[in-house]
Every structure is written in C-alpha cells, then in structure tokens.
Design a protein around this motif. Structure first.
Motif, PDB file in Angstrom:
ATOM      1  N   GLY A   1     107.340  65.562  36.878  1.00 36.64           N
ATOM      2  CA  GLY A   1     107.293  64.396  36.012  1.00 36.64           C
ATOM      3  C   GLY A   1     106.986  64.788  34.579  1.00 36.64           C
ATOM      4  N   THR A   2     106.732  63.778  33.746  1.00 32.01           N
ATOM      5  CA  THR A   2     106.518  64.012  32.318  1.00 32.01           C
ATOM      6  C   THR A   2     105.155  63.483  31.903  1.00 32.01           C
ATOM      7  OG1 THR A   2     107.558  61.909  31.727  1.00 32.01           O
ATOM      8  CG2 THR A   2     108.982  63.857  31.850  1.00 32.01           C
ATOM      9  N   LEU A   3     104.650  64.028  30.785  1.00 35.15           N
ATOM     10  CA  LEU A   3     103.348  63.646  30.252  1.00 35.15           C
ATOM     11  C   LEU A   3     103.495  63.224  28.795  1.00 35.15           C
ATOM     12  CD1 LEU A   3     101.230  66.636  31.635  1.00 35.15           C
ATOM     13  CD2 LEU A   3     101.235  64.301  32.518  1.00 35.15           C
ATOM     14  N   GLU A   4     102.722  62.212  28.396  1.00 37.05           N
ATOM     15  CA  GLU A   4     102.663  61.789  26.994  1.00 37.05           C
ATOM     16  C   GLU A   4     101.201  61.556  26.633  1.00 37.05           C
ATOM     17  OE1 GLU A   4     104.431  58.441  23.881  1.00 37.05           O
ATOM     18  OE2 GLU A   4     104.648  58.130  26.041  1.00 37.05           O
ATOM     19  N   ALA A   5     100.743  62.212  25.575  1.00 38.53           N
ATOM     20  CA  ALA A   5      99.350  62.104  25.156  1.00 38.53           C
ATOM     21  C   ALA A   5      99.212  61.115  24.006  1.00 38.53           C
ATOM     22  CB  ALA A   5      98.822  63.476  24.732  1.00 38.53           C
ATOM     23  N   MET A   6      98.075  60.443  23.972  1.00 36.54           N
ATOM     24  CA  MET A   6      97.780  59.473  22.920  1.00 36.54           C
ATOM     25  C   MET A   6      96.276  59.367  22.737  1.00 36.54           C
ATOM     26  SD  MET A   6      98.874  56.192  25.221  1.00 36.54           S
ATOM     27  CE  MET A   6     100.334  57.122  25.732  1.00 36.54           C
ATOM     28  N   MET A   7      95.855  58.794  21.612  1.00 32.18           N
ATOM     29  CA  MET A   7      94.451  58.531  21.329  1.00 32.18           C
ATOM     30  C   MET A   7      94.303  57.043  21.056  1.00 32.18           C
ATOM     31  SD  MET A   7      93.148  61.649  21.425  1.00 32.18           S
ATOM     32  CE  MET A   7      91.633  61.738  20.502  1.00 32.18           C
ATOM     33  N   VAL A   8      93.286  56.431  21.655  1.00 31.45           N
ATOM     34  CA  VAL A   8      93.103  54.983  21.526  1.00 31.45           C
ATOM     35  C   VAL A   8      91.731  54.703  20.938  1.00 31.45           C
ATOM     36  CG1 VAL A   8      93.120  52.766  22.707  1.00 31.45           C
ATOM     37  CG2 VAL A   8      94.578  54.617  23.547  1.00 31.45           C
ATOM     38  N   ASP A   9      91.706  53.988  19.824  1.00 35.20           N
ATOM     39  CA  ASP A   9      90.456  53.598  19.188  1.00 35.20           C
ATOM     40  C   ASP A   9      89.903  52.337  19.829  1.00 35.20           C
ATOM     41  OD1 ASP A   9      90.211  55.621  17.168  1.00 35.20           O
ATOM     42  OD2 ASP A   9      91.888  54.665  16.122  1.00 35.20           O
ATOM     43  N   GLY A  10      88.583  52.198  19.767  1.00 38.65           N
ATOM     44  CA  GLY A  10      87.930  51.006  20.295  1.00 38.65           C
ATOM     45  C   GLY A  10      86.561  50.863  19.676  1.00 38.65           C
ATOM     46  N   GLU A  11      85.573  50.536  20.500  1.00 35.77           N
ATOM     47  CA  GLU A  11      84.211  50.319  20.012  1.00 35.77           C
ATOM     48  C   GLU A  11      83.381  51.605  19.972  1.00 35.77           C
ATOM     49  OE1 GLU A  11      82.036  47.101  21.780  1.00 35.77           O
ATOM     50  OE2 GLU A  11      83.863  45.999  22.251  1.00 35.77           O
ATOM     51  N   LEU A  12      83.983  52.730  20.261  1.00 37.52           N
ATOM     52  CA  LEU A  12      83.258  53.988  20.361  1.00 37.52           C
ATOM     53  C   LEU A  12      83.411  54.799  19.083  1.00 37.52           C
ATOM     54  CD1 LEU A  12      84.729  54.696  23.872  1.00 37.52           C
ATOM     55  CD2 LEU A  12      82.335  54.086  23.464  1.00 37.52           C
ATOM     56  N   ALA A  13      82.474  55.738  18.866  1.00 40.19           N
ATOM     57  CA  ALA A  13      82.566  56.593  17.684  1.00 40.19           C
ATOM     58  C   ALA A  13      83.783  57.496  17.747  1.00 40.19           C
ATOM     59  CB  ALA A  13      81.292  57.420  17.547  1.00 40.19           C
ATOM     60  N   ASP A  14      84.207  57.843  18.952  1.00 41.18           N
ATOM     61  CA  ASP A  14      85.379  58.703  19.129  1.00 41.18           C
ATOM     62  C   ASP A  14      86.479  57.932  19.840  1.00 41.18           C
ATOM     63  OD1 ASP A  14      84.386  61.511  18.331  1.00 41.18           O
ATOM     64  OD2 ASP A  14      82.834  60.813  19.709  1.00 41.18           O
TER      65      ASP A  14
ATOM     66  N   TRP B   1      79.561  57.622  28.250  1.00 36.77           N
ATOM     67  CA  TRP B   1      80.632  56.642  28.450  1.00 36.77           C
ATOM     68  C   TRP B   1      80.654  56.100  29.867  1.00 36.77           C
ATOM     69  CZ3 TRP B   1      85.737  58.699  25.757  1.00 36.77           C
ATOM     70  CH2 TRP B   1      85.521  58.758  24.379  1.00 36.77           C
ATOM     71  N   TYR B   2      80.362  56.942  30.860  1.00 38.04           N
ATOM     72  CA  TYR B   2      80.551  56.546  32.263  1.00 38.04           C
ATOM     73  C   TYR B   2      79.260  56.054  32.919  1.00 38.04           C
ATOM     74  CZ  TYR B   2      85.257  58.672  32.437  1.00 38.04           C
ATOM     75  OH  TYR B   2      86.580  58.982  32.246  1.00 38.04           O
ATOM     76  N   SER B   3      78.273  55.686  32.128  1.00 42.68           N
ATOM     77  CA  SER B   3      76.987  55.247  32.694  1.00 42.68           C
ATOM     78  C   SER B   3      76.748  53.766  32.411  1.00 42.68           C
ATOM     79  CB  SER B   3      75.852  56.094  32.117  1.00 42.68           C
ATOM     80  OG  SER B   3      75.882  56.037  30.686  1.00 42.68           O
ATOM     81  N   ALA B   4      77.718  52.937  32.759  1.00 44.74           N
ATOM     82  CA  ALA B   4      77.633  51.487  32.565  1.00 44.74           C
ATOM     83  C   ALA B   4      77.547  51.133  31.086  1.00 44.74           C
ATOM     84  CB  ALA B   4      76.451  50.902  33.345  1.00 44.74           C
ATOM     85  N   SER B   5      78.228  51.899  30.251  1.00 48.89           N
ATOM     86  CA  SER B   5      78.246  51.662  28.804  1.00 48.89           C
ATOM     87  C   SER B   5      79.114  50.460  28.468  1.00 48.89           C
ATOM     88  CB  SER B   5      78.787  52.903  28.087  1.00 48.89           C
ATOM     89  OG  SER B   5      79.217  52.589  26.779  1.00 48.89           O
ATOM     90  N   GLY B   6      78.524  49.441  27.859  1.00 53.54           N
ATOM     91  CA  GLY B   6      79.302  48.275  27.449  1.00 53.54           C
ATOM     92  C   GLY B   6      80.418  48.607  26.484  1.00 53.54           C
ATOM     93  N   PRO B   7      80.159  49.382  25.411  1.00 50.44           N
ATOM     94  CA  PRO B   7      81.239  49.718  24.481  1.00 50.44           C
ATOM     95  C   PRO B   7      82.399  50.457  25.154  1.00 50.44           C
ATOM     96  CG  PRO B   7      79.128  50.120  23.452  1.00 50.44           C
ATOM     97  CD  PRO B   7      78.846  49.780  24.880  1.00 50.44           C
ATOM     98  N   TYR B   8      82.079  51.388  26.095  1.00 52.46           N
ATOM     99  CA  TYR B   8      83.185  52.084  26.753  1.00 52.46           C
ATOM    100  C   TYR B   8      83.959  51.134  27.663  1.00 52.46           C
ATOM    101  CZ  TYR B   8      86.115  55.111  29.476  1.00 52.46           C
ATOM    102  OH  TYR B   8      87.225  55.662  30.063  1.00 52.46           O
ATOM    103  N   LEU B   9      83.256  50.326  28.439  1.00 54.45           N
ATOM    104  CA  LEU B   9      83.944  49.418  29.353  1.00 54.45           C
ATOM    105  C   LEU B   9      84.819  48.432  28.590  1.00 54.45           C
ATOM    106  CD1 LEU B   9      81.017  48.847  31.849  1.00 54.45           C
ATOM    107  CD2 LEU B   9      83.226  49.884  32.421  1.00 54.45           C
ATOM    108  N   ARG B  10      84.320  47.927  27.472  1.00 54.40           N
ATOM    109  CA  ARG B  10      85.138  47.001  26.679  1.00 54.40           C
ATOM    110  C   ARG B  10      86.326  47.717  26.042  1.00 54.40           C
ATOM    111  NH1 ARG B  10      79.892  45.168  25.536  1.00 54.40           N
ATOM    112  NH2 ARG B  10      79.810  46.318  23.563  1.00 54.40           N
ATOM    113  N   THR B  11      86.130  48.976  25.641  1.00 53.18           N
ATOM    114  CA  THR B  11      87.253  49.745  25.085  1.00 53.18           C
ATOM    115  C   THR B  11      88.300  50.024  26.159  1.00 53.18           C
ATOM    116  OG1 THR B  11      85.845  50.766  23.402  1.00 53.18           O
ATOM    117  CG2 THR B  11      87.879  51.925  23.973  1.00 53.18           C
ATOM    118  N   LEU B  12      87.838  50.395  27.346  1.00 51.01           N
ATOM    119  CA  LEU B  12      88.765  50.693  28.442  1.00 51.01           C
ATOM    120  C   LEU B  12      89.582  49.468  28.832  1.00 51.01           C
ATOM    121  CD1 LEU B  12      89.806  52.551  30.751  1.00 51.01           C
ATOM    122  CD2 LEU B  12      87.843  51.779  32.096  1.00 51.01           C
ATOM    123  N   THR B  13      88.893  48.352  29.049  1.00 55.38           N
ATOM    124  CA  THR B  13      89.579  47.150  29.558  1.00 55.38           C
ATOM    125  C   THR B  13      90.231  46.340  28.450  1.00 55.38           C
ATOM    126  OG1 THR B  13      87.514  45.875  29.457  1.00 55.38           O
ATOM    127  CG2 THR B  13      88.041  46.999  31.529  1.00 55.38           C
TER     128      THR B  13
END
Length: 356
Positions: free
Chosen positions: A117-130, A194-206
C-alpha cells in the motif's frame, strides 16, 4: 518429557532451563530480566568456575517470554541478549531475546505476501504546543477520492513497525476478510502527556485531526479508534466523548487505572487525572448510542483486573463489548497476535453495520 528448542532455553515439562555460556571471570552474578509478573527465582548459578550459568524457572503461564540477562561484577553491570538463542524481537524499549514456548504460533497473516500500500504524512495543528504527526496508509490502487472507512491508531508508527499493523490490513484486505480501508497512524510527540486523559489532546484528536482526515479523504465514516496501554485509554475516551463521529473502539491492555487495582501507579504523574476519567467511564449511565468495543489484555498483566472491570461496566451501560485475555504480556507482539480475530471482528461489526 523434555523439549529441546533449536538453541538456548530448554523446556523440561513444568520448568524452563536457561543456560548462559560463561561470559568471563569478571562476571560475579547473572540474573534473568523478564516482566515482573513472571514468578520464580531469577538468579542463575554457575555450575563450576569457567562453566556456564544456569537457571531453572517454573514454566510461566504464557506462550512467549521476552528476556535478557543482567551481568554484574568487577565494577561492571550490563544487559545482554542470550547468545545461545537466535530468537530476537524488537520492542518499544529495545531488542530482546524471545522464547516461544510449545504451542505458540505466530499469526498466519504474517506469511501473506500482500502488496504493502501507500503512505502519506501530514501534520495537524490543534490545542497542543506541537502539531500531531499523522501518516495515512491505504491499499494500493486507491486514491483520496475513493470512499473508504477509517481506523485511527494511537502509537500508529509503533503499531506499524512493532505489531505489523499495515501488513495486517494489507493481508486481510487482499484476502477479502476486511473491506478496503485506511489507517491513520497518529504519532505521540509527548506520549505520557498526550495519552493520559489530556483534554487538549483528546479535543485535538476528535476535532482538528478527524476534520483534516475527513476533508482530505472521501468516505471516512464510520470511524474506529484503537490503541494500546495509555493509547487504549485514549482511544476509549475519544470514542465515548464523540459518539457522533466514532462508532467503534479497540483497546489493548488499556491503562484504565483505578485506586482499587492499581496501587503502584500513583508514582505516574497524571495518575489522578486518569483515575478521575476512568471512574467517570465506569459510572456512566446507560447509553442510547452504543459503541462497538473490543478489549484484549494479557491474562497475567497488571492491567488485567482493570480491563475486566471496564469491559463489564461498558457492557452494563449497553455498549456492544467483546473482551479477551491472551497468554502473553504487555508488549507489541502480544498486541499483534491479538489483532485477528479480535480487531477483525470489531471492524467487520462496525463497517458491515454501516453498510446495511
């Protein structure tokens, strides 16, 4: 009955003998380093000066055992792999020797020579510093305009490298067992934060991450989210928070910490935040919008009790839950080996249900 493996450890009925050729006169002690839940003595003894070091370990109730030897002596301490055992496995914490006990079999799909298969990389901004790095895998011959369902993966690059997740998808798509689909491999830049019930990460992900994916690729719905350990917790929190966007979740060895069963975890910084969110999940009322939830966990893991409790609570709330305990421990090979049939069943249930 004694079963001799090709080299290295020997299985003698209810025990396993580890033998390390003498590493030299400066070594004063040798210990077997394995997962802490493995019971029995860990110190090897030397048969005689200049001879091999030996340990007879009660046969553990697992089908695979990852291990190293710890050497001490003459101001030196270090970890080595078993030079008499060619079996090796890459882990998130470096390479280990691996003992595959009688009865173990790797997944059959690993032998399938399906196009990658094929891969495509991207960066997504949200509520996080990175920004969140995301790499999207899709089967060969597919374009972004082709409508395909989506599986969003926490620890995505590690799942691809250490648990062969893209090979799993490629093989099951090529074999007709799963429909063509995409994987969104999310990389945790700051995993514990990010993976410890972080509100900013969860809101960025969803929010922004799913927004970006659904705008870039056609037909992403219905979405399933998956992860292991803290990533399994994150997947479940994301799914329960956004049932308008997410229809299924697959959590492996989820870090569903509770004070009752996880007394050693308070040393982990975000422990209090996790236990609050887990408590809310366990006490949630009955749902009118059930998720399809798959949970797997090693039967001997420290996380086993809290995974049982979470599976029971979610089922009582009306979610469609499957829960399986596997004869392995907290590692990517265990999670790889449990993908089929457990992830397969979750994906088929969600994606077939949406097609009817």
């Amino acid at each position: 009955m004694t079963r001799r493996l090709a080299l290295g450890p020997e299985v003698h009925g209810d025990r396993v003998r580890f033998t390390l050729p003498d590493p030299g006169p400066s070594v004063r002690s040798v210990a077997l380093e394995v997962h802490p839940v493995i019971r029995g003595p860990k110190e090897l003894h030397r048969l005689a000066p200049g001879c091999a070091w030996v340990l007879d370990l009660p046969r553990p109730d697992v089908q695979r055992l990852e291990y190293r030897f710890r050497l001490r002596g003459a101001g030196h301490e270090g970890l080595i792999l078993d030079p008499a055992n060619p079996g090796r496995v890459a882990t998130a914490f470096g390479e280990r020797s691996v003992l595959e006990l009688p009865g173990y079999a790797a997944p059959t799909w690993l032998g399938d020579d399906a196009p990658v298969g094929t891969l495509e990389a991207m960066m997504v901004d949200g509520e996080l510093a990175d920004p969140v790095p995301v790499t999207v895998w899709q089967p060969p011959g597919v374009s972004a305009d082709d409508p395909l369902p989506l599986l969003v993966v926490q620890d995505g690059p590690e799942y691809a490298e250490l648990a062969a997740l893209t090979r799993f998808s490629a093989a099951l798509v090529a074999g007709g067992r799963l429909p063509p689909h995409r994987l969104a491999l999310c990389q945790p830049v700051h995993r514990n934060a990010w993976y410890s019930a972080s509100g900013p990460y969860l809101r960025t992900l969803t929010g922004p991450v799913l927004d970006h994916l659904t705008h870039r690729y056609a037909g992403c719905s219905p979405i399933v989210v998956m992860g292991a350990s803290l990533g399994g917790l994150t997947a479940l929190l994301a799914a329960t928070a956004r049932r308008d966007r997410i229809a299924g979740v697959f959590a492996q060895s989820g870090s569903f910490f509770r004070r009752r069963t996880d007394g050693v975890e308070p040393t982990f910084g975000p422990y209090q935040r996790i236990t609050r969110r887990v408590g809310a999940l366990l006490r949630a009322p009955a749902t009118r919008t059930p998720l399809r939830v798959g949970i797997t966990c090693g039967a001997l893991e420290g996380n086993a009790a809290n995974n049982r409790a979470m599976a029971a609570a979610l089922a009582a709330q009306g979610h469609l839950v499957s829960h399986a305990e596997v004869p392995d421990l907290h590692n990517f090979t265990a999670w790889r080996d449990a993908l089929d049939p457990h992830l397969t069943d979750v994906l088929l249930d969600v994606w077939n249900r949406s097609a009817t």
